[in-house]
Write a protein that holds these residues in place. Structure first.
Motif, PDB file in Angstrom:
ATOM      1  N   ARG A   7       0.943  -1.208   0.024  1.00  0.00           N
ATOM      2  CA  ARG A   7       0.155   0.090   0.068  1.00  0.00           C
ATOM      3  C   ARG A   7       0.676   1.198  -0.125  1.00  0.00           C
ATOM      4  O   ARG A   7       0.394   2.236  -0.450  1.00  0.00           O
ATOM      5  CB  ARG A   7      -0.846   0.175   1.150  1.00  0.00           C
ATOM      6  N   GLY A 116     -13.231   7.121  20.636  1.00  0.00           N
ATOM      7  CA  GLY A 116     -12.802   6.924  19.084  1.00  0.00           C
ATOM      8  C   GLY A 116     -13.896   6.657  18.326  1.00  0.00           C
ATOM      9  O   GLY A 116     -14.528   5.646  18.314  1.00  0.00           O
ATOM     10  N   GLY A 117     -14.361   7.609  17.139  1.00  0.00           N
ATOM     11  CA  GLY A 117     -14.962   7.182  16.131  1.00  0.00           C
ATOM     12  C   GLY A 117     -14.586   6.927  14.888  1.00  0.00           C
ATOM     13  O   GLY A 117     -15.288   7.297  13.835  1.00  0.00           O
ATOM     14  N   ILE A 119     -12.981   3.765  12.285  1.00  0.00           N
ATOM     15  CA  ILE A 119     -13.639   2.556  11.924  1.00  0.00           C
ATOM     16  C   ILE A 119     -13.650   1.563  13.027  1.00  0.00           C
ATOM     17  O   ILE A 119     -14.649   0.707  13.178  1.00  0.00           O
ATOM     18  CB  ILE A 119     -12.920   1.816  10.929  1.00  0.00           C
ATOM     19  N   GLY A 121     -13.802   2.454  16.312  1.00  0.00           N
ATOM     20  CA  GLY A 121     -14.745   2.723  17.425  1.00  0.00           C
ATOM     21  C   GLY A 121     -16.101   2.386  17.139  1.00  0.00           C
ATOM     22  O   GLY A 121     -17.023   2.026  17.691  1.00  0.00           O
ATOM     23  N   ASN A 143     -13.339  13.131  18.736  1.00  0.00           N
ATOM     24  CA  ASN A 143     -12.749  14.219  18.870  1.00  0.00           C
ATOM     25  C   ASN A 143     -13.242  15.418  17.520  1.00  0.00           C
ATOM     26  O   ASN A 143     -12.981  16.470  17.487  1.00  0.00           O
ATOM     27  CB  ASN A 143     -11.365  14.387  19.280  1.00  0.00           C
ATOM     28  N   GLY A 149     -12.533   8.981  11.482  1.00  0.00           N
ATOM     29  CA  GLY A 149     -11.247   8.953  11.883  1.00  0.00           C
ATOM     30  C   GLY A 149     -10.341   9.175  10.690  1.00  0.00           C
ATOM     31  O   GLY A 149     -10.613  10.215   9.509  1.00  0.00           O
ATOM     32  N   ILE A 171      -8.210   2.038   0.216  1.00  0.00           N
ATOM     33  CA  ILE A 171      -8.658   0.688  -0.406  1.00  0.00           C
ATOM     34  C   ILE A 171      -8.922  -0.187   0.410  1.00  0.00           C
ATOM     35  O   ILE A 171      -8.943  -0.335   1.721  1.00  0.00           O
ATOM     36  CB  ILE A 171      -7.386   0.473  -0.988  1.00  0.00           C
ATOM     37  N   LYS A 529       1.194  11.602  -1.191  1.00  0.00           N
ATOM     38  CA  LYS A 529       1.192  11.187   0.021  1.00  0.00           C
ATOM     39  C   LYS A 529       2.580  11.572   0.924  1.00  0.00           C
ATOM     40  O   LYS A 529       3.444  11.296  -0.006  1.00  0.00           O
ATOM     41  CB  LYS A 529       1.017   9.840   0.380  1.00  0.00           C
ATOM     42  N   SER A 638      -8.909  -2.849  12.047  1.00  0.00           N
ATOM     43  CA  SER A 638      -9.927  -1.657  13.163  1.00  0.00           C
ATOM     44  C   SER A 638     -10.962  -2.773  13.506  1.00  0.00           C
ATOM     45  O   SER A 638     -11.282  -2.736  14.688  1.00  0.00           O
ATOM     46  CB  SER A 638     -10.192  -0.524  12.308  1.00  0.00           C
TER      47      SER A 638
END
Ligand SMILES: Cc1cc2nc3c(=O)[nH]c(=O)nc-3n(C[C@H](O)[C@H](O)[C@H](O)COP(=O)(O)OP(=O)(O)OC[C@H]3O[C@@H](n4cnc5c(N)ncnc54)[C@H](O)[C@@H]3O)c2cc1C
Length: 657
Positions: A7, A116-117, A119, A121, A143, A149, A171, A529, A638
């Protein structure tokens, strides 16, 4: 490797008379200085109102860190914005130790509080509801002003077209039918994981386009370029198109580097050496790989010199782990393979929504709280329809999501071995609030969890101290068209100096909003990136140095550098940054990637692996999730870490109270 599995490298518009929603800071400098002469209004604010009529995004002085956020629901949440950063640093710097007296007790009690919201959470909330039952109450504290996230998206409006790109998580792979992950995707409404993509249109002969930022579809067919600039003594810089087909012949590099690097690019092992990939996590090969660095592994497997690794492979070939091969466990390059998706010949390779895994997060939200996104429960439904923010934290929901809330303190009410409850405290708009819970899942990531679980015992503290994370900045650059690349005969390229390392034109998956076709005159988003690697320095030091560099560079500086670099690389093909760049959004992730050092996965010197210490059991009523516990940054981890955390709470904690 580039164009391989890793990746890490991993409408019709002429562009003339293009109306863009926002001009970037630089092309508006004249306007801004004129404003100063005219009346002393803050030029950046004026700029914002003049150029962002639809976004209502006020660009103030502070935003020279955050910069422009685009349009749509994600416009105030491009990566870690200044306010997110400041709230996080207040925890780190002990601003709430000791706790102040003026905390508002909300007198709310939940069966589970999830920090944490992202994936992980969201997955924890889903599994909690599924396992504990429909009446179980949970609260997700997140937050950012929007859930997701690292799985969030940016949106631009270019010439009337809405363009969407990923902020981080991009991806996904197609899973074996009836596997746990395939069933999970199905359960959240991802019924057809193999997506349909834009088709080529117009009179120009077709060039191969990638579906993801990591595919390098033009590389095998010769429609890919390598650029060599001042670092290699080339001024002006020089391009090599079809670098593999031409065996890097005219590259301004020594013959030995050429031979070694080609061997790597072609995936040819050292003669007489056969490399076996690990088959299952923890087998002999994986344990050997975890005992050496990825750099050592590349030297052994491809016969490379250290110099070739550090000049041409770092930081891109870091296995999706943020730093270069010198700083990482060799196993980090293979950890993703252990999830065993459907082989490429059956699945058609990696898939990506226009905004990356933001769509997966939206599907998860819709599953958890159906009213949160009105309309049908489908990819099209969650893509077309806006979030109903009021529904996220409604008392009628058994699962609630509270946004723009930074958890600052989680602790048991008494001895963790015996306590029946815990207390959570969060900060919102400068005020502190207290809630109560029977259990908690920490899904926010190692860098905040270690500060906010106040009674964390030493064994877990020591484990978290061995988690290093490095920064990454995702720069989304919207261009009015990509004819300049087409003229060069390429759809993607790579470079080895300056800002970022590679980019490519993507054909977008169709979710009901995109143009069904693409051609060189289509506006597109090119994603850079930007990783920060300093080969030779220790893993932790590289992350800290990169974070300092990323956090102390202004939006304006980065934008100047990106524009200058594009002009330098592409002006010979008719590109003009002033005319052709429609907008730039920076997404700064201070703790983007976990960087597993040798021994991270399976331990060393007879010590347990740090991740194992945190995964093996909850601490009192608190279980730990987030993809970083797997040592590999992947939304599937996650989900799986969240599943494990919830099962532990159900089996070991909640049944006894
Ligand atoms: C640049 C980049 C590219 C990536 N590409 C891919 C990819 O292509 N495919 C893939 O599968 N994975 C990719 N990943 C990995 C990505 O980490 C996972 O896919 C996934 O999005 C992680 O989800 P998470 O919930 O585990 O963590 P996160 O997304 O980090 O979510 C944690 C959330 O908790 C919040 N939080 C932290 N502390 C607190 C606190 N104290 N109070 C309240 N909230 C808090 C955070 O701000 C964040 O919103 C990529 C990651 C990066 C950085």
């Amino acid at each position: 490797m580039l164009g391989g599995k890793s990746r890490s490298p991993n409408r019709s518009s002429s562009g003339i008379n293009t109306s863009v929603t926002r001009r970037d800071f630089l092309s508006s400098t004249l306007l801004a200085s004129g404003a100063t002469l005219l009346g002393g209004a803050n030029p950046l604010e004026l700029l914002a109102t003049q150029n962002n009529p639809t976004t209502q995004h006020a660009i103030t002085k502070d935003d020279d860190f955050t910069g422009y956020g685009g349009v749509g629901e994600y416009r105030h949440s491009n990566g870690n914005t200044l306010s997110i950063l400041e709230a996080g640093h207040a925890i780190r710097d002990g601003a709430y130790d000791p706790l102040p007296a003026n905390i508002v007790d909300l007198h709310e009690t939940y069966d589970c509080v999830i920090v944490g919201g992202g994936i992980s959470g969201l997955a924890a909330a889903l599994f909690f509801r599924r396992q504990v039952g429909p009446r179980a109450k949970c609260l997700v504290l997140e937050n950012h002003p929007i859930f997701g996230g690292e799985a969030k998206q940016n949106e631009f409006l270019v010439d009337g077209h809405r363009l969407v790109a990923h902020q981080g998580s991009a991806i996904y792979q197609i899973q074996y039918p009836h596997s746990f992950l395939a069933n999970f995707y199905d359960s959240i409404g991802l019924k057809t994981p193999k997506l349909t993509y834009q088709k080529w249109s117009g009179p120009d002969p077709e060039l191969p386009l990638s579906r993801t930022p990591y595919e390098a579809a033009g590389l095998p067919s010769g429609h890919y370029g390598f650029w060599f600039g001042a670092k290699f003594g080339s001024k002006p810089g020089m391009w090599i198109t079809d670098p593999i087909g031409k065996n890097l012949e005219s590259a301004p590099i020594p013959q030995t580097s050429r031979t070694e690097w080609l061997r790597f690019l072609k995936g040819e092992p050292v003669e007489g050496k056969r490399f076996e990939h690990p088959r299952v996590e923890g087998d002999e090969i994986s344990r050997y790989l975890d005992s050496i660095t990825l750099e050592q592994h590349f030297i052994e497997r491809f016969g490379l010199s250290r110099e070739t690794v550090r000049t041409f492979l770092s930081p891109v070939e870091g296995g999706g782990s943020g730093l270069g091969p010198d700083a990482l466990s060799a196993y980090s390059d293979y950890a993703f393979e252990m999830l065993h998706p459907l082989p490429e010949d059956q699945s058609g390779s990696d898939q990506m929504f226009p905004g990356g895994n933001a769509t997966i997060a939206r599907l998860m939200l819709k599953t958890l709280i159906p009213a949160a996104i009105p309309g049908p429960h489908s990819v099209e439904g969650v893509s077309r329809n806006s979030v109903n923010f009021a529904a996220l934290d409604s008392p009628v929901n058994p699962a609630r999501i509270r946004l723009s809330c930074t958890a600052i303190h989680i602790a048991h009410d008494g001895d963790p071995a015996k306590a029946n409850s815990l207390t959570g405290i969060y900060q919102k708009d400068g005020k502190l609030y207290r809630v109560h819970a029977r259990s908690a899942v920490m899904a926010g990531g190692c860098w905040t969890t270690k500060h906010i679980v106040k009674d964390l015992p030493e064994s877990r503290r020591n484990a978290y101290a061995q988690f290093y994370r490095s920064p990454c900045m995702m720069a989304n650059v919207a261009v009015n068209n990509w004819r300049f690349l087409y003229k060069m005969g390429i759809t993607g390229c790579r470079w080895f100096e300056g800002i970022g390392n590679y980019m490519e034109v993507r054909k977008l998956a169709l979710t009901g909003l995109e143009s069904p076709t693409i051609n060189p005159d289509s506006p597109v988003v090119l994603t850079l990136k930007v990783l920060y690697a300093y080969p030779g320095e220790p893993t932790e030091a590289q992350g800290k140095r990169g974070r300092t560099e990323m956090l102390t560079t202004s939006f304006r500086d980065y934008e100047t550098r990106i524009r200058a670099q594009f002009d330098e690389m592409f002006s010979h093909a008719g590109f003009d940054a002033k005319r052709d760049i429609a907008g730039i959004i920076l997404n700064r992730w201070g703790h983007a990637y976990l960087n597993p050092q040798p021994g991270f996965f399976f331990g060393k010197n007879g010590q347990s692996a740090p991740r194992q210490v945190l995964r093996e059991a909850p601490f009192g009523r608190i279980a730990f999730a987030n993809t970083d516990l797997a040592g590999a940054m992947d939304h599937r981890y996650s989900i799986l870490e969240a599943k494990r955390a919830i099962e532990q709470l159900c089996d070991q904690v909640l049944t006894h109270s």
